[in-house]
Design a protein around this motif. Structure first.
Motif, short mmCIF file in Angstrom:
data_model
loop_
_atom_site.label_atom_id
_atom_site.label_comp_id
_atom_site.label_asym_id
_atom_site.label_seq_id
_atom_site.Cartn_x
_atom_site.Cartn_y
_atom_site.Cartn_z
N VAL A 1 22.85 25.94 -4.12
CA VAL A 1 21.91 24.84 -4.35
C VAL A 1 21.40 24.92 -5.77
N CYS A 2 21.54 23.82 -6.50
CA CYS A 2 21.01 23.69 -7.86
C CYS A 2 20.08 22.49 -7.85
N ARG A 3 18.80 22.74 -7.79
CA ARG A 3 17.81 21.67 -7.69
C ARG A 3 17.04 21.60 -9.00
N VAL B 1 22.06 13.12 -6.80
CA VAL B 1 22.48 14.26 -6.01
C VAL B 1 24.00 14.21 -5.94
N THR C 1 27.13 16.31 -4.19
CA THR C 1 27.54 17.37 -3.27
C THR C 1 29.04 17.50 -3.36
N TYR D 1 25.49 21.93 -3.70
CA TYR D 1 24.50 20.84 -3.70
C TYR D 1 23.79 20.86 -5.06
N MET E 1 21.03 18.66 -7.43
CA MET E 1 20.08 17.57 -7.63
C MET E 1 19.62 17.66 -9.07
N THR E 2 19.73 16.58 -9.78
CA THR E 2 19.32 16.58 -11.19
C THR E 2 18.74 15.22 -11.56
#
Length: 110
Positions: free
Chosen positions: A35-37, A107, A109, A64, A66-67
């Motif tokens: 996960v990279c949020r 996002v 994925t 996953y 999110m940026t």
């Protein structure tokens, strides 16, 4: 950035500067979820990181990301996001990817 790996009896956490190299404690094909949020913008070589993340994942594992989209941020915060062309290359080398637009955020994925 924190990497979480599912262990036999629980989740473990590991902190590592991913601008230097991949964390030596993470074995190939050992992680169920990466996960990279809101954490990819400061990375120098995002393509290298995404390639490593793909290698860390077990078969069937999920990446996953999110940026923020840089173009959707006010100028003073543009450094916290990725340009559209930077987001577009995040799924290179992955078997499939789904992208969702979420207002200022995107996002991916892979």
């Amino acid at each position: 950035m924190v990497i979480r790996s599912l262990l036999l009896v629980g989740a473990g956490n590991l902190q590592h500067d991913l601008n230097t190299d991949g964390p030596p404690e993470v074995e190939w094909s050992s992680v169920y979820l990466v996960v990279c949020r809101f954490s990819l913008a400061p990375l120098g070589d995002r393509e290298r990181f995404m390639s490593q993340a793909r290698d860390w994942l077990r078969p069937g594992g999920i990446g996953y990301v999110m940026t923020f989209g840089r173009e959707k941020l006010p100028p003073r915060a543009a450094h916290a996001g990725l340009a559209e062309e930077e987001i577009a290359v995040l799924d290179r080398g992955w078997d499939s990817a789904v992208r969702y637009g979420l207002g200022r955020a995107a996002v991916v994925t892979p």
